[in-house]
Design a protein around this motif. Structure first.
Motif, PDB file in Angstrom:
ATOM      1  N   THR A   1       0.825  -1.218   0.000  1.00  0.00           N
ATOM      2  CA  THR A   1       0.000   0.000   0.000  1.00  0.00           C
ATOM      3  C   THR A   1       0.858   1.267   0.000  1.00  0.00           C
ATOM      4  N   ASP A   2       2.110   1.157   0.417  1.00  0.00           N
ATOM      5  CA  ASP A   2       3.022   2.306   0.368  1.00  0.00           C
ATOM      6  C   ASP A   2       4.452   1.799   0.523  1.00  0.00           C
TER       7      ASP A   2
ATOM      8  N   ALA B   1       6.703   6.244 -14.298  1.00  0.00           N
ATOM      9  CA  ALA B   1       6.861   7.001 -13.044  1.00  0.00           C
ATOM     10  C   ALA B   1       8.310   7.451 -12.870  1.00  0.00           C
TER      11      ALA B   1
ATOM     12  N   ASP C   1      10.920   5.292  -5.850  1.00  0.00           N
ATOM     13  CA  ASP C   1      10.002   6.335  -6.326  1.00  0.00           C
ATOM     14  C   ASP C   1       9.215   5.854  -7.545  1.00  0.00           C
TER      15      ASP C   1
ATOM     16  N   ARG D   1       6.580   3.487  -6.244  1.00  0.00           N
ATOM     17  CA  ARG D   1       5.513   4.266  -5.574  1.00  0.00           C
ATOM     18  C   ARG D   1       4.608   4.927  -6.610  1.00  0.00           C
ATOM     19  N   GLY D   2       5.228   5.417  -7.689  1.00  0.00           N
ATOM     20  CA  GLY D   2       4.435   6.036  -8.760  1.00  0.00           C
ATOM     21  C   GLY D   2       3.482   5.018  -9.370  1.00  0.00           C
TER      22      GLY D   2
ATOM     23  N   LEU E   1       2.154   2.594  -7.890  1.00  0.00           N
ATOM     24  CA  LEU E   1       1.084   2.348  -6.901  1.00  0.00           C
ATOM     25  C   LEU E   1      -0.113   3.265  -7.135  1.00  0.00           C
ATOM     26  N   GLU E   2       0.160   4.438  -7.705  1.00  0.00           N
ATOM     27  CA  GLU E   2      -0.951   5.374  -7.970  1.00  0.00           C
ATOM     28  C   GLU E   2      -1.787   4.911  -9.161  1.00  0.00           C
ATOM     29  N   GLU E   3      -1.211   4.047  -9.982  1.00  0.00           N
ATOM     30  CA  GLU E   3      -1.914   3.595 -11.188  1.00  0.00           C
ATOM     31  C   GLU E   3      -2.662   2.288 -10.975  1.00  0.00           C
TER      32      GLU E   3
END
Ligand code: UTP
Length: 293
Positions: free
Chosen positions: A186-187, A216, A232, A235-236, A238-240
């Motif tokens: 989740t993060d 990302a 990073d 993590r990017g 994860l937004e998709e």
């Protein structure tokens, strides 16, 4: 559905933690027994079903690619001397993988190294990533374990290892949901300070990367030290959509530092087919605590 066929191996770093040994020799070529560390990574990928390697190197690190390419001069010398077994051993290294070398002009971080490989893997739905600093020991090759998770979940995958609180701050750490061994990530927090780690699950150097990660990384601005972190990029992604983490079985042995390399030799050499007997005999001759003064 196409199988993953490529691994990106970033090897463009300066290897400062291994100096002075690595002043002129790339850290990834330091031998562990009879093979350089990098060969273990390429063999793990091959055993995981990967046929192609994109090796990211730095200026002056041409020897890395040379290790996996035929050397006609050496081969004819061995042939002339009748060293057929050794010759075949070398040819087997050349056949391990289809190699493409990409140069990272400056060591601007792992994320920068990985994004330099993007052009070489364009059009692939997913590729593996492997950091050659850690050698895997275990029944099922670690990249294979990640590929199996990818085949089920169709999203980026990271390798996770439980870490004690005293060590967790050295790693990227995953916040997760689910009960494992395959978690939903989740993060991600890179090198958390004391008390800030979201779990005891550290991200280790094996990945499945999708175009969302490369996109990302392209958007990521360099951090304070001018470096782009792979964390990073993930993590990017994860937004998709989802990212999963695999708490793998087996172990990773650190050969990225002098101290870790010594510990790895002590662990692996006693069982080495050719060097094990030499190692044990030498220890016996000197006494286990080393030679007498
Ligand atoms: P490390 O941080 O362990 O390697 O990166 P390093 O930078 O060579 O070592 P130190 O910290 O100076 O001792 C893990 C992997 O990522 C690669 C390294 O070559 C290593 O295989 N890497 C790191 C790159 O390819 N490019 C970089 O800019 C940084």
């Amino acid at each position: 559905m196409a199988a993953i066929e490529t691994v990106i191996i970033p090897a463009g770093g300066l290897g400062t933690r291994f100096l002075p040994a690595t002043k002129a020799i790339p850290k990834e070529l330091i031998p562990v027994g009879d093979r350089p560390a990098l060969q273990f990574g390429v063999e793990e990928a091959r055993a995981s079903g990967i046929r192609r390697t994109v090796l990211v190197t730095g200026p002056g690190k041409e020897a890395l690619g040379a290790h996996f390419a035929p050397d006609p001069r050496l081969e004819s010398a061995l042939d002339a001397r009748g060293q057929a077994a050794l010759l075949e051993e070398l040819r087997a290294i050349d056949r391990l993988t289809e190699l493409q070398v990409v140069v990272q002009p400056e060591p601007l971080g792992l994320g920068d190294a990985v994004r330099r490989a993007a052009g070489a893997v364009a059009g692939e739905a997913a590729v593996c990533g492997l950091l050659p600093d850690d050698l895997f020991v275990g029944a099922i090759p670690l990249l294979r374990q990640l590929i199996l998770a990818y085949e089920r979940h169709r999203c980026p995958v990271v390798a996770l290892r439980r870490c004690p609180p005293s060590e967790i701050g050295r790693y990227g750490v995953a916040a997760v949901s689910g009960s494992g061994p395959i978690f939903r990530v989740t993060d991600l927090v890179e090198k958390p300070g004391p008390g800030e780690a979201p779990s005891d699950l550290a991200v280790m150097g094996r990945y499945v990367l999708t175009p969302a990660v490369f996109a990302a990384l392209e958007r990521t601005a360099p951090g304070a030290l001018g470096e782009v972190q792979l964390t990073d990029g993930i993590r990017g992604a994860l937004e998709e959509g989802p990212v999963v983490g695999v708490e793998y079985s087996g172990r990773l042995l650190d050969v990225g530092t002098l101290e870790g390399w010594v510990r790895t030799l002590v662990e692996l050499l006693p069982d080495h087919p050719r060097l094990g007997p030499v190692w044990r005999a030498a220890l016996a001759a000197h006494g286990r605590s080393g030679p007498a003064a």
